[in-house]
Design a protein around this motif. Structure first.
Motif, PDB file in Angstrom:
ATOM      1  N   GLU A 826      28.365  36.751   4.161  1.00  0.00           N
ATOM      2  CA  GLU A 826      29.245  37.838   4.569  1.00  0.00           C
ATOM      3  C   GLU A 826      29.295  38.047   6.084  1.00  0.00           C
ATOM      4  O   GLU A 826      30.195  38.719   6.579  1.00  0.00           O
ATOM      5  N   GLY A 827      28.324  37.529   6.805  1.00  0.00           N
ATOM      6  CA  GLY A 827      28.308  37.741   8.256  1.00  0.00           C
ATOM      7  C   GLY A 827      27.867  39.127   8.652  1.00  0.00           C
ATOM      8  O   GLY A 827      28.177  39.595   9.745  1.00  0.00           O
ATOM      9  N   CYS A 828      27.163  39.839   7.762  1.00  0.00           N
ATOM     10  CA  CYS A 828      26.718  41.199   8.086  1.00  0.00           C
ATOM     11  C   CYS A 828      25.225  41.318   7.822  1.00  0.00           C
ATOM     12  O   CYS A 828      24.605  40.441   7.222  1.00  0.00           O
ATOM     13  N   ARG A 829      24.649  42.397   8.291  1.00  0.00           N
ATOM     14  CA  ARG A 829      23.222  42.630   8.120  1.00  0.00           C
ATOM     15  C   ARG A 829      23.003  43.969   7.424  1.00  0.00           C
ATOM     16  O   ARG A 829      23.740  44.925   7.637  1.00  0.00           O
ATOM     17  N   VAL A 830      21.944  44.023   6.612  1.00  0.00           N
ATOM     18  CA  VAL A 830      21.623  45.241   5.870  1.00  0.00           C
ATOM     19  C   VAL A 830      21.004  46.262   6.822  1.00  0.00           C
ATOM     20  O   VAL A 830      20.082  45.939   7.571  1.00  0.00           O
ATOM     21  N   ARG A 831      21.511  47.487   6.776  1.00  0.00           N
ATOM     22  CA  ARG A 831      20.941  48.564   7.580  1.00  0.00           C
ATOM     23  C   ARG A 831      20.218  49.604   6.706  1.00  0.00           C
ATOM     24  O   ARG A 831      19.184  50.106   7.072  1.00  0.00           O
ATOM     25  N   LYS A 832      20.782  49.935   5.550  1.00  0.00           N
ATOM     26  CA  LYS A 832      20.164  50.907   4.644  1.00  0.00           C
ATOM     27  C   LYS A 832      20.312  50.382   3.222  1.00  0.00           C
ATOM     28  O   LYS A 832      21.340  49.799   2.873  1.00  0.00           O
ATOM     29  N   VAL A 833      19.309  50.613   2.400  1.00  0.00           N
ATOM     30  CA  VAL A 833      19.384  50.206   0.997  1.00  0.00           C
ATOM     31  C   VAL A 833      18.618  51.207   0.157  1.00  0.00           C
ATOM     32  O   VAL A 833      17.575  51.735   0.579  1.00  0.00           O
ATOM     33  N   THR A 834      19.159  51.523  -1.026  1.00  0.00           N
ATOM     34  CA  THR A 834      18.465  52.416  -1.947  1.00  0.00           C
ATOM     35  C   THR A 834      18.902  52.103  -3.364  1.00  0.00           C
ATOM     36  O   THR A 834      19.964  51.519  -3.587  1.00  0.00           O
ATOM     37  N   VAL A 835      18.075  52.487  -4.328  1.00  0.00           N
ATOM     38  CA  VAL A 835      18.452  52.357  -5.740  1.00  0.00           C
ATOM     39  C   VAL A 835      19.186  53.630  -6.147  1.00  0.00           C
ATOM     40  O   VAL A 835      18.694  54.737  -5.910  1.00  0.00           O
ATOM     41  N   ALA A 836      20.371  53.467  -6.724  1.00  0.00           N
ATOM     42  CA  ALA A 836      21.155  54.621  -7.168  1.00  0.00           C
ATOM     43  C   ALA A 836      21.489  54.461  -8.641  1.00  0.00           C
ATOM     44  O   ALA A 836      21.732  53.349  -9.119  1.00  0.00           O
ATOM     45  N   ASN A 837      21.513  55.584  -9.344  1.00  0.00           N
ATOM     46  CA  ASN A 837      21.864  55.586 -10.753  1.00  0.00           C
ATOM     47  C   ASN A 837      23.327  55.974 -10.900  1.00  0.00           C
ATOM     48  O   ASN A 837      23.742  57.037 -10.433  1.00  0.00           O
ATOM     49  N   PHE A 838      24.117  55.119 -11.522  1.00  0.00           N
ATOM     50  CA  PHE A 838      25.543  55.365 -11.709  1.00  0.00           C
ATOM     51  C   PHE A 838      25.822  55.611 -13.189  1.00  0.00           C
ATOM     52  O   PHE A 838      25.501  54.779 -14.037  1.00  0.00           O
ATOM     53  N   GLY A 839      26.397  56.772 -13.489  1.00  0.00           N
ATOM     54  CA  GLY A 839      26.751  57.117 -14.860  1.00  0.00           C
ATOM     55  C   GLY A 839      28.238  56.936 -15.078  1.00  0.00           C
ATOM     56  O   GLY A 839      29.051  57.095 -14.160  1.00  0.00           O
ATOM     57  N   SER A 840      28.613  56.624 -16.296  1.00  0.00           N
ATOM     58  CA  SER A 840      30.022  56.434 -16.629  1.00  0.00           C
ATOM     59  C   SER A 840      30.720  57.784 -16.732  1.00  0.00           C
ATOM     60  O   SER A 840      30.153  58.753 -17.268  1.00  0.00           O
ATOM     61  N   CYS A 841      31.953  57.842 -16.240  1.00  0.00           N
ATOM     62  CA  CYS A 841      32.722  59.083 -16.338  1.00  0.00           C
ATOM     63  C   CYS A 841      33.337  59.241 -17.729  1.00  0.00           C
ATOM     64  O   CYS A 841      33.861  60.306 -18.062  1.00  0.00           O
ATOM     65  N   LYS A 842      33.289  58.177 -18.522  1.00  0.00           N
ATOM     66  CA  LYS A 842      33.896  58.228 -19.863  1.00  0.00           C
ATOM     67  C   LYS A 842      32.894  58.647 -20.933  1.00  0.00           C
ATOM     68  O   LYS A 842      33.269  59.240 -21.935  1.00  0.00           O
ATOM     69  N   THR A 843      31.639  58.293 -20.759  1.00  0.00           N
ATOM     70  CA  THR A 843      30.638  58.604 -21.767  1.00  0.00           C
ATOM     71  C   THR A 843      29.313  58.943 -21.107  1.00  0.00           C
ATOM     72  O   THR A 843      28.982  58.413 -20.049  1.00  0.00           O
ATOM     73  N   ASP A 844      28.570  59.852 -21.725  1.00  0.00           N
ATOM     74  CA  ASP A 844      27.254  60.227 -21.203  1.00  0.00           C
ATOM     75  C   ASP A 844      26.170  59.256 -21.640  1.00  0.00           C
ATOM     76  O   ASP A 844      25.023  59.365 -21.209  1.00  0.00           O
ATOM     77  N   ASP A 845      26.531  58.332 -22.513  1.00  0.00           N
ATOM     78  CA  ASP A 845      25.526  57.439 -23.093  1.00  0.00           C
ATOM     79  C   ASP A 845      25.203  56.237 -22.208  1.00  0.00           C
ATOM     80  O   ASP A 845      24.226  55.537 -22.471  1.00  0.00           O
ATOM     81  N   TYR A 846      26.051  55.990 -21.189  1.00  0.00           N
ATOM     82  CA  TYR A 846      25.814  54.774 -20.407  1.00  0.00           C
ATOM     83  C   TYR A 846      25.589  55.101 -18.933  1.00  0.00           C
ATOM     84  O   TYR A 846      26.338  55.872 -18.324  1.00  0.00           O
ATOM     85  N   SER A 847      24.534  54.518 -18.397  1.00  0.00           N
ATOM     86  CA  SER A 847      24.309  54.569 -16.946  1.00  0.00           C
ATOM     87  C   SER A 847      23.532  53.312 -16.572  1.00  0.00           C
ATOM     88  O   SER A 847      22.911  52.672 -17.429  1.00  0.00           O
ATOM     89  N   GLU A 848      23.573  52.958 -15.299  1.00  0.00           N
ATOM     90  CA  GLU A 848      22.854  51.766 -14.841  1.00  0.00           C
ATOM     91  C   GLU A 848      22.349  51.983 -13.433  1.00  0.00           C
ATOM     92  O   GLU A 848      22.887  52.797 -12.666  1.00  0.00           O
ATOM     93  N   ASN A 849      21.276  51.254 -13.101  1.00  0.00           N
ATOM     94  CA  ASN A 849      20.723  51.304 -11.752  1.00  0.00           C
ATOM     95  C   ASN A 849      21.264  50.131 -10.947  1.00  0.00           C
ATOM     96  O   ASN A 849      21.242  48.983 -11.401  1.00  0.00           O
ATOM     97  N   ASP A 850      21.765  50.432  -9.758  1.00  0.00           N
ATOM     98  CA  ASP A 850      22.258  49.405  -8.851  1.00  0.00           C
ATOM     99  C   ASP A 850      21.731  49.693  -7.454  1.00  0.00           C
ATOM    100  O   ASP A 850      21.220  50.783  -7.171  1.00  0.00           O
TER     101      ASP A 850
END
Length: 1011
Positions: A826-850
């Motif tokens: 990509e030609g870029c460098r990482v400056r900040k990184v964190t684990v975030a939990n993303f939940g689906s707006c359609k259902t409360d049953d699904y979420s994932e860590n990215d």
């Protein structure tokens, strides 16, 4: 060649990504940068603030916020609300007028620019002939009166901005009945003030800069009264019944004039220089407010004695024998008084004074004895001391939240209890789903706790670390030590104080455990304080420990600042977070990384020389590790050192040039292997390995605690991981005694692993994934039933994030399993990184860590775990805005904050589920017979305006545009970027004198939306 095959398009995953990820810039927290104008509508109970960058922001009840941006990006000079309408007019420094309206759309109100207009004079006339100096919206809501530098007053129709030339009031007509000797000595010059008669809308008061004041009859187009002032005029104000008015002047005086039908050229009733007899500064604005008890409130800006107090920014309030000159720490832009606006009310009965200073908003309660300040629910002065770091904690437990609020309430006893007086509009946004804290560290050694749950960033509690140390400032020093008989009666108000007693006090790292209430803060001079929450005031001794990070090294001499001196004996602390132990790093360099494990009672800290581990239960140092490279002399000079090694810098520059020449010659050498390599990997950039001799290779960038498999795959144990600027990862096995023997046996540590990344790129993040490829939970998270227990059956994986790549290793063998080369691809460098939990707006049953990743190009990338697949990329911050990138902080649920000016955070969201944005409504007034035509004209303008672009009620793209527009308005000048940069690097600067450059921008922002 399989690696070059593009993966197949997965429509299911694409749909899921749309349900998980969406980028929005939602709201700006803090105080507008470089405010320039203030307006208020008693009818709407809304306040408007304009800035030098052409932004206009409206505020009402907490949560009611609107934003707009003039295309011209010129300074907003004046703001005037149209009486009894949801409209306002702005005057810019390019002499253009702009009409804005609040309209309802999709059940929410929006702010939109309807018309713009520039007053033009006859051909050949000088610019001063039409340069607007005063604006009066008439109560008929049909016309504006525009006073100019030439002394003429033009009348323009609303909303069309059509000039009614037959109603122009010329200076010649005004001077017809003035005595010749007076008019010869004092020509009209510019119109300084225009005021409508409070009881008779057919009369307006006109004030000219040289002192002449006239009452003009609009029906008969003639002067009815002349008031021959002898001093340069600054402003005018009518008394409520219209029988008198008051004028204020350049010499620091104010004059009261009677208005009666008997005398057409009256003499003044009173002429007073409140802070005389010596020469005084101008009184630029004045109010005369009547009360039921007969004693009026006289409130005026300025008027201080020039010689002794000419540098003070003051507003004086006089009520009978009471008199106070409120002293502000930054220049006063404007102020207004909130009083009874009912037409039938007999008295003004003022309740509050609202002051817009250059760096903060201050509201004074005029009803309560002593005139205390009101704690503002928004427009917080984030930069009252320069922000040096930020830390966000999501989903705070209720008990901790209440304890923090309780501690903060004890600090706010000097504030008034009156409800917030600017309460227009209705907040219709849903209640925040959880309690979030944003902690900001400041240059003066304070940490501020902000309620970041909703649209309003509200201060809950302020923690100061200064009491632990001996500084040059006497804690008993107070700017308000004037006695009762002192004159003038100055009283300091506001919180803005940009001057730090000692730059070494600056907070660099913060870590709060929301479950245990332990807090660790680290500073510029190597100080690490561990605190716990106490609901009562307490006096105790703070234990001290030293961590010598150079204990095994010879021949090194620290050239930077000295450590802070500590107080001997017990120290009294107020309720809240109270330090119980201080760890002092030696050399006293800036603490660059910090980690706290409240279950094991351990705190880890790192500097540019190494890192250490401290047991804060036994108050004992467990170990230190020096990471300094033998050639790294720059690390010993410190950020506050004036002496930098020029010879070292030049030597490194030449080495880099020589290496790049050698590598380019090798590439041109035409060897078969090299050319073959270039052909086989056309999508990868060539990344030079960094030398071990580069400066600050020992700089510890990240620290991480994990309970994982480090020695063998059968037994897991506590561990500490450290990553350095030179691409080295250290892993230490920890032996933490069980709870029953915790105080009897020491914590032991032993180095188990050392990983050296090939390109020696700085390590910015370390993460361990359990057997289900899920990040390990936070300390005590499982104990509070807020997370599943980690899977200790399957094999664990180690993720090391460097500036250039993401790499997954198996544990405990630490063999490479998977990698993503970000810089090469990509030609870029990482400056900040964190684990975030993303939940689906359609259902409360699904979420994932990215992984949420911010790069040096200002892009945010979301990368899946554990397979390191790029999910989506969003442009967020301009790549030139290095300071904005450095200040960015992510939240656990896919939101983030970064500084767009020294005083403002931009809030953004990457999640479809977690979105905090303003959504509010301002009710329209009832349409009366005298403004039916005006109303229909407005609606036609709105229809036409809406037809030219997208509606602001739509969400998504609109919010993104709004954020970019407001951000660009602030970040168009490199000076603003350098200002934030210097703050984050520990420098200090004055914000008052900086101007913003122009940039071609759109307009019409509302509720986080843009057109």
């Amino acid at each position: 060649m399989r690696r070059f095959l593009r993966p197949g398009h997965d429509p299911v995953r694409e749909r899921l990504k749309r349900d998980l990820f969406q980028f929005n810039k939602t709201v700006e927290h803090g105080f507008p940068h470089q405010p320039s104008a203030l307006g208020y509508s008693p009818f709407l109970r809304l306040m408007a603030i304009g800035t030098r960058s052409g932004a206009i922001k409206l505020y009402g009840a907490p949560g009611v916020e609107f934003m707009g941006l003039h295309e011209e990006n010129n300074t907003v000079m004046q703001i005037h609300f149209i009486p009894d309408q949801c409209q306002l007019v702005t005057l810019l420094d390019d002499n253009s007028l702009h009409l804005w309206s609040l309209k309802q759309h999709n059940e929410a109100s929006e702010l939109r620019e309807e018309h713009r207009f520039t007053l033009k004079g006859p051909p050949g006339s000088p610019p001063s002939a039409t340069q607007i100096t005063a604006v009066l919206p008439h109560s008929s809501r049909e016309v504006l009166y525009l006073g100019t530098e030439s002394g003429n007053i033009f009348v323009v129709e609303l909303p069309s901005f059509r000039v009614l030339e037959d109603r122009t009031i010329t200076s010649e007509a005004v001077l017809q009945r003035v005595q010749e000797d007076y008019s010869n000595r004092r020509s009209c010059e510019l119109v300084e003030a225009l005021q409508e008669h409070p009881k008779n809308p057919d009369q307006i008061l006109i004030g000219y800069s040289r002192g002449l004041i006239v009452l003009w009859d609009l029906q008969n187009n003639k002067v009815t009264h002349h008031f021959l002032g002898s001093q340069q005029l600054e402003n005018l104000y009518w008394q409520r019944d219209g029988s008198k008015f008051i004028s204020c002047h350049y010499d620091g005086s104010y004059t009261q004039w009677p208005v009666s039908s008997d005398n057409r050229q009256p003499e003044p009733l009173e002429n007073l220089v409140p802070y005389g007899p010596f020469p005084c500064k101008a009184i630029s604005k004045i109010y005369w407010q009547t009360t039921k008890n007969g004693l009026p409130y006289i409130i005026f800006q300025g008027g201080m004695p020039r010689a002794s107090y000419g540098d003070r920014h003051s507003i004086s309030v006089v009520h009978g024998s009471q008199q106070t000159a409120f002293d502000f720490t930054s220049r006063v832009i404007d102020f207004f008084i909130i009083f009874s606006s009912e037409p039938t009310a007999e008295f003004d009965d003022p309740s509050a004074m609202v002051v817009l200073a250059e760096e903060e908003l201050v509201v004074i309660d005029l009803k309560t004895a002593g005139w205390p300040a009101v704690h503002p629910p928004y427009l917080a002065s984030l930069h009252c001391s320069a922000i040096t770091c930020s830390h966000h904690v999501s989903n705070i437990p209720l008990k901790l939240w209440e304890r923090i609020i309780s501690a903060g309430s004890k600090q706010n006893i000097h504030y008034s209890n009156m409800p917030w007086p600017i309460d227009g509009g209705t907040n219709i946004a849903p209640d925040p789903p959880q309690r979030d804290l944003l902690l900001t560290g400041h240059e003066d050694g304070t940490v501020r706790f902000w309620d970041a749950s909703g649209v309003c960033l509200h201060l809950l509690y302020k923690l100061s670390t200064v009491r632990v140390f001996l500084t040059d400032a006497d804690p008993n020093d107070n700017m308000n030590t004037l006695g009762e008989d002192e004159w003038p009666p100055l009283r300091k108000v506001g919180t803005f104080d940009p001057y730090s007693d000692d730059p070494r006090l600056g907070i660099q790292k913060i870590y709060l455990c929301k479950y245990s209430g332990y807090l660790a803060v680290a500073g510029t001079a190597g100080q690490v304080l561990v605190m716990e929450l106490n609901d009562e005031d307490a006096e105790h001794v703070v234990d001290h420990a030293e961590a010598d990070l150079l204990q095994d090294q010879e021949g090194y001499r620290w050239k930077g600042h000295e450590k802070l001196k500590t107080r001997d004996g017990p120290v009294r602390f107020e309720a809240g977070f109270q330090p119980f132990v201080l760890v002092q790093c030696q050399p006293p360099a800036v603490v660059t990384s910090l980690a706290l494990h409240s279950e094991w009672k351990l705190v880890a800290f790192g500097t540019s020389h190494g890192f250490g581990l401290f047991d804060h239960q036994q108050k004992r140092l467990v170990f230190v590790k020096c990471t300094l490279h033998p050639s790294d002399q720059l690390a010993l000079e410190g950020p506050l050192s004036r002496v930098k090694s020029l010879k070292k810098s030049l030597r490194q520059s030449f080495r880099r040039i020589r290496r790049s020449r050698v590598s380019s010659r090798k590439r041109r050498g035409g060897s078969g292997n090299a050319s073959e390599e270039m052909e086989l990997a056309p999508v990868q950039r060539k990344i030079e390995a960094r030398s071990a001799e580069d400066s600050f290779t020992g700089f510890v960038r990240t620290l991480y605690f994990a309970d994982t498999f480090l020695r063998d795959s059968s037994r897991h144990c506590p561990s500490l991981w450290a990553g350095t600027n030179g691409g080295t990862v250290y892993a230490f096995c920890l032996r933490v005694p069980p709870a029953e023997r915790r105080m009897d046996e020491p914590v032991r540590a032993e180095q188990a692993k050392e990983i050296q990344l090939m390109h020696r790129a700085p390590v910015v993040g370390i993460l361990v994934l359990d057997g289900r490829s899920t990040p390990l939970p936070e300390p005590l998270e499982v104990a509070h039933d807020l997370s599943k227990s980690p899977d200790m059956q399957g094999s664990h994986q180690l993720l090391v994030v460097s500036e250039e790549q993401f790499k997954v290793f198996t544990l405990p063998k630490v063999s490479s399993k998977l990698k993503l080369k970000l810089t090469a691809l990509e030609g870029c460098r990482v400056r900040k990184v964190t684990v975030a939990n993303f939940g689906s707006c359609k259902t409360d049953d699904y979420s994932e860590n990215d992984l949420a990743v911010l790069t040096n190009l200002g892009d945010i990338q979301i990368i899946s775990l554990p397979f390191l697949k790029l999910q989506i990329r969003y442009p967020c911050i301009r790549k030139e805005d290095v300071s904005g990138i450095a200040s960015c902080v992510f939240t656990k649920y896919g939101q983030g904050f970064y500084l767009i000016s020294p005083s403002e955070f931009e809030r953004f969201s990457l999640s479809t589920k977690w979105l905090v944005e303003p959504r509010c409504v301002v009710d329209m007034p009832e349409v009366t017979s005298n403004n039916l035509v005006h109303k229909s004209g407005m609606e036609n303008a709105v229809r036409k305006s809406r037809g030219s672009g997208r509606s602001l009620g739509d969400y998504g793209e609109d919010e993104r545009k709004s954020g970019r527009l407001m951000e660009h308005a602030l970040l168009n000048d490199e000076k603003v970027l350098k200002e934030i940069q210097s703050t984050l690097e520990g420098g200090r600067g004055s914000y008052a004198e900086r101007n913003l450059a122009r940039s071609p921008l759109g307009h019409g922002l509302s509720n986080g939306g843009a057109d």
